[in-house]
Scaffold this motif. Structure first.
Motif, PDB file in Angstrom:
ATOM      1  N   ALA A   7       3.062  -7.142  16.145  1.00  0.00           N
ATOM      2  CA  ALA A   7       2.731  -5.800  16.628  1.00  0.00           C
ATOM      3  C   ALA A   7       2.610  -5.783  18.149  1.00  0.00           C
ATOM      4  N   LEU A   8       1.956  -6.798  18.688  1.00  0.00           N
ATOM      5  CA  LEU A   8       1.748  -6.853  20.135  1.00  0.00           C
ATOM      6  C   LEU A   8       3.066  -7.087  20.869  1.00  0.00           C
ATOM      7  N   LYS A   9       3.859  -8.005  20.366  1.00  0.00           N
ATOM      8  CA  LYS A   9       5.121  -8.356  21.031  1.00  0.00           C
ATOM      9  C   LYS A   9       6.070  -7.170  21.103  1.00  0.00           C
ATOM     10  N   HIS A  10       6.123  -6.392  20.036  1.00  0.00           N
ATOM     11  CA  HIS A  10       7.100  -5.299  19.950  1.00  0.00           C
ATOM     12  C   HIS A  10       6.462  -3.917  20.099  1.00  0.00           C
ATOM     13  N   SER A  11       5.168  -3.871  20.400  1.00  0.00           N
ATOM     14  CA  SER A  11       4.439  -2.594  20.551  1.00  0.00           C
ATOM     15  C   SER A  11       4.676  -1.691  19.345  1.00  0.00           C
ATOM     16  N   GLU A  12       4.403  -2.226  18.156  1.00  0.00           N
ATOM     17  CA  GLU A  12       4.691  -1.531  16.907  1.00  0.00           C
ATOM     18  C   GLU A  12       3.414  -0.941  16.298  1.00  0.00           C
ATOM     19  N   PRO A  13       3.220   0.378  16.398  1.00  0.00           N
ATOM     20  CA  PRO A  13       2.035   0.994  15.795  1.00  0.00           C
ATOM     21  C   PRO A  13       1.945   0.785  14.287  1.00  0.00           C
ATOM     22  N   HIS A  14       3.086   0.800  13.591  1.00  0.00           N
ATOM     23  CA  HIS A  14       3.007   0.654  12.133  1.00  0.00           C
ATOM     24  C   HIS A  14       2.485  -0.726  11.750  1.00  0.00           C
ATOM     25  N   THR A  15       2.999  -1.772  12.388  1.00  0.00           N
ATOM     26  CA  THR A  15       2.501  -3.127  12.106  1.00  0.00           C
ATOM     27  C   THR A  15       1.031  -3.237  12.494  1.00  0.00           C
ATOM     28  N   ALA A  16       0.663  -2.636  13.611  1.00  0.00           N
ATOM     29  CA  ALA A  16      -0.745  -2.631  14.027  1.00  0.00           C
ATOM     30  C   ALA A  16      -1.607  -1.924  12.982  1.00  0.00           C
ATOM     31  N   ASP A  17      -1.110  -0.806  12.452  1.00  0.00           N
ATOM     32  CA  ASP A  17      -1.843  -0.084  11.408  1.00  0.00           C
ATOM     33  C   ASP A  17      -2.027  -0.938  10.163  1.00  0.00           C
ATOM     34  N   CYS A  18      -1.016  -1.746   9.844  1.00  0.00           N
ATOM     35  CA  CYS A  18      -1.126  -2.614   8.666  1.00  0.00           C
ATOM     36  C   CYS A  18      -2.224  -3.658   8.866  1.00  0.00           C
ATOM     37  N   VAL A  19      -2.285  -4.230  10.064  1.00  0.00           N
ATOM     38  CA  VAL A  19      -3.345  -5.201  10.363  1.00  0.00           C
ATOM     39  C   VAL A  19      -4.710  -4.532  10.270  1.00  0.00           C
ATOM     40  N   THR A  31       0.853  -1.184   0.000  1.00  0.00           N
ATOM     41  CA  THR A  31       0.000   0.000   0.000  1.00  0.00           C
ATOM     42  C   THR A  31       0.891   1.236   0.000  1.00  0.00           C
ATOM     43  N   PRO A  32       0.324   2.414  -0.198  1.00  0.00           N
ATOM     44  CA  PRO A  32       1.143   3.633  -0.178  1.00  0.00           C
ATOM     45  C   PRO A  32       1.885   3.845   1.138  1.00  0.00           C
ATOM     46  N   PHE A  33       1.397   3.310   2.248  1.00  0.00           N
ATOM     47  CA  PHE A  33       2.086   3.514   3.527  1.00  0.00           C
ATOM     48  C   PHE A  33       2.876   2.276   3.947  1.00  0.00           C
ATOM     49  N   GLY A  34       3.224   1.420   2.981  1.00  0.00           N
ATOM     50  CA  GLY A  34       4.198   0.373   3.226  1.00  0.00           C
ATOM     51  C   GLY A  34       3.672  -0.902   3.830  1.00  0.00           C
ATOM     52  N   CYS A  35       2.397  -1.188   3.713  1.00  0.00           N
ATOM     53  CA  CYS A  35       1.819  -2.424   4.224  1.00  0.00           C
ATOM     54  C   CYS A  35       1.420  -3.322   3.053  1.00  0.00           C
ATOM     55  N   SER A  36       1.340  -4.603   3.303  1.00  0.00           N
ATOM     56  CA  SER A  36       0.817  -5.505   2.281  1.00  0.00           C
ATOM     57  C   SER A  36      -0.640  -5.172   2.003  1.00  0.00           C
ATOM     58  N   ALA A  37      -1.015  -5.282   0.747  1.00  0.00           N
ATOM     59  CA  ALA A  37      -2.417  -5.072   0.395  1.00  0.00           C
ATOM     60  C   ALA A  37      -3.258  -6.211   0.932  1.00  0.00           C
ATOM     61  N   ALA A  38      -4.472  -5.899   1.323  1.00  0.00           N
ATOM     62  CA  ALA A  38      -5.378  -6.948   1.804  1.00  0.00           C
ATOM     63  C   ALA A  38      -5.762  -7.867   0.658  1.00  0.00           C
ATOM     64  N   PRO A  39      -5.930  -9.167   0.939  1.00  0.00           N
ATOM     65  CA  PRO A  39      -6.470 -10.052  -0.090  1.00  0.00           C
ATOM     66  C   PRO A  39      -7.902  -9.666  -0.423  1.00  0.00           C
ATOM     67  N   THR A  40      -8.368 -10.104  -1.563  1.00  0.00           N
ATOM     68  CA  THR A  40      -9.739  -9.794  -1.975  1.00  0.00           C
ATOM     69  C   THR A  40     -10.728 -10.249  -0.905  1.00  0.00           C
ATOM     70  N   PRO A  41     -11.595  -9.355  -0.430  1.00  0.00           N
ATOM     71  CA  PRO A  41     -12.539  -9.750   0.619  1.00  0.00           C
ATOM     72  C   PRO A  41     -13.463 -10.869   0.168  1.00  0.00           C
ATOM     73  N   VAL A  42     -13.736 -11.787   1.067  1.00  0.00           N
ATOM     74  CA  VAL A  42     -14.708 -12.857   0.834  1.00  0.00           C
ATOM     75  C   VAL A  42     -16.041 -12.383   1.380  1.00  0.00           C
ATOM     76  N   VAL A  43     -16.963 -12.114   0.494  1.00  0.00           N
ATOM     77  CA  VAL A  43     -18.278 -11.618   0.909  1.00  0.00           C
ATOM     78  C   VAL A  43     -19.268 -12.764   1.059  1.00  0.00           C
ATOM     79  N   SER A  44     -19.242 -13.724   0.141  1.00  0.00           N
ATOM     80  CA  SER A  44     -20.211 -14.822   0.125  1.00  0.00           C
ATOM     81  C   SER A  44     -19.545 -16.145   0.488  1.00  0.00           C
ATOM     82  N   LEU A  45     -20.279 -16.955   1.231  1.00  0.00           N
ATOM     83  CA  LEU A  45     -19.886 -18.332   1.505  1.00  0.00           C
ATOM     84  C   LEU A  45     -21.078 -19.228   1.239  1.00  0.00           C
TER      85      LEU A  45
END
Length: 343
Positions: free
Chosen positions: A84-96, A25-39
């Motif tokens: 993110a939790l282990k290292h208290s990383e806001p950027h990794t948390a933002d990516c999630v 993404t523009p802020f350095g995170c992996s793009a989300a996979p295509t959302p699964v809407v229907s099952l």
């Protein structure tokens, strides 16, 4: 306990898998996979098998294929949330949070076109809720978080209606409702919705009170050679929901004469005894002992939460004997989560 530890040693560590690399993404995170809407899928089991213990290979493959994108997303997010939790990383948390928000904006998992999809989606809501709980306070993405929380609450309200109005008599007393109850509880916790929290308290109590005097769960003991496996599968969300309710000042600890403790000890004792008690109820040699399944550490990941509820030497021995107690459906590394999250 030696037999149990030996079985686990053969079962591998159940480590979280990772997804292939994705575009950034523009802020350095992996793009989300295509959302699964229907099952939309049927049962894993043969139509003429009332015990739901005879796997239909074709149907089972279809279910796995339909759920694979969701499961892969959960495993990837759990890994990142743990970091993110282990290292208290806001950027990794933002990516999630960013990836979850993509699914929330698409209203993912909103179009459940089969009865079985409605039955089984609860464990996926539970997983995503426990993943989000790890990063909720670390993340700076306020708008994304609001969208995720609204999405969780919509899914929780749908699940409450399903389990009250549409689920069958047997399903309402089984392990899939236990997983849905955990998912609803987390939605209530994350949004402070009292209806969801109180429904989860009632539902978890109801399920625990199904236990017989020996701790067996009648609905699971009907499951042929998978009876003990499904007792174990029910224990996982029952334990975690009970701990969450304890922290939410909605305690059900001790319900029905400490049914939860009986449920746990029935399973652990039966694993030690070769599944004799479960076989006595179901009439079948159990899957852990007939070559069908091998007990794996992720099936005992609930033990970390359980030790916050009860002092229990048998469970303590399990925890100290295993280097890995991780389950993606519980958000990943249980030692990390229950030492770090202040619910």
């Amino acid at each position: 306990m030696k037999k149990l530890m030996a079985a686990l040693a053969l079962g591998g560590l159940g480590l979280l898998a990772t997804q292939p690399a994705q575009a950034a993404t523009p802020f350095g995170c992996s793009a989300a996979p295509t959302p699964v809407v229907s099952l939309n899928y049927g049962s894993r089991y043969q139509d003429n098998d009332n015990s739901r213990s005879s796997i239909d290979k074709v149907s089972n493959a279809e279910v796995n294929k339909a759920l694979a994108p969701v499961e892969n997303f959960i495993r990837s997010l759990a890994k990142d949330a743990n970091l993110a939790l282990k290292h208290s990383e806001p950027h990794t948390a933002d990516c999630v949070v960013h990836q979850l928000a993509v699914w929330a904006r698409a209203d993912a998992l909103s179009d459940l076109r089969s009865f079985t999809a409605n039955l089984s989606v609860g464990a996926r809501y539970a997983a995503l809720g426990l993943i989000y709980a790890q990063v909720q306070t670390l993340s700076t993405r306020t708008e994304d978080k609001a969208q995720i929380e609204a999405w969780f609450l919509r899914r929780a309200r749908e699940q409450m209606l399903f389990w009250e109005e549409d689920a069958t008599y047997g399903a309402k007393r089984g392990n899939l409702r236990a997983w849905a109850t955990l998912g609803v509880n987390l939605a209530g916790q994350l949004t402070q919705d009292q209806v969801a929290l109180r429904w989860s308290s009632w539902s978890a109590s109801f399920l625990q009170c199904q236990a017989l005097a020996d701790g067996s769960l009648p609905q699971e003991m009907k499951r042929g050679k998978y009876a003990l496996h499904y007792q174990m599968h029910a224990i996982t969300p029952l334990v975690v929901t009970t701990l969450l309710l304890e922290k939410q000042n909605l305690s059900i600890l001790g319900a029905c004469e400490h049914a939860l403790r009986r449920i746990v000890h029935f399973a652990l004792d039966d694993l030690e005894a070769g599944g004799v008690a479960s076989a006595g109820y179901s009439g079948k040699t159990q899957s852990y002992f007939d070559g069908t399944r091998t007990l794996k550490p992720f099936e005992l990941a609930w033990a970390v939460a359980y030790l916050q509820l009860y002092d229990d030497p048998k469970v303590e021995k399990i925890v100290t004997s295993l280097s890995t107690l991780s389950n993606s459906k519980l958000g990943g590394d249980q030692r990390l989560i229950w030492s770090a999250i202040g619910f």
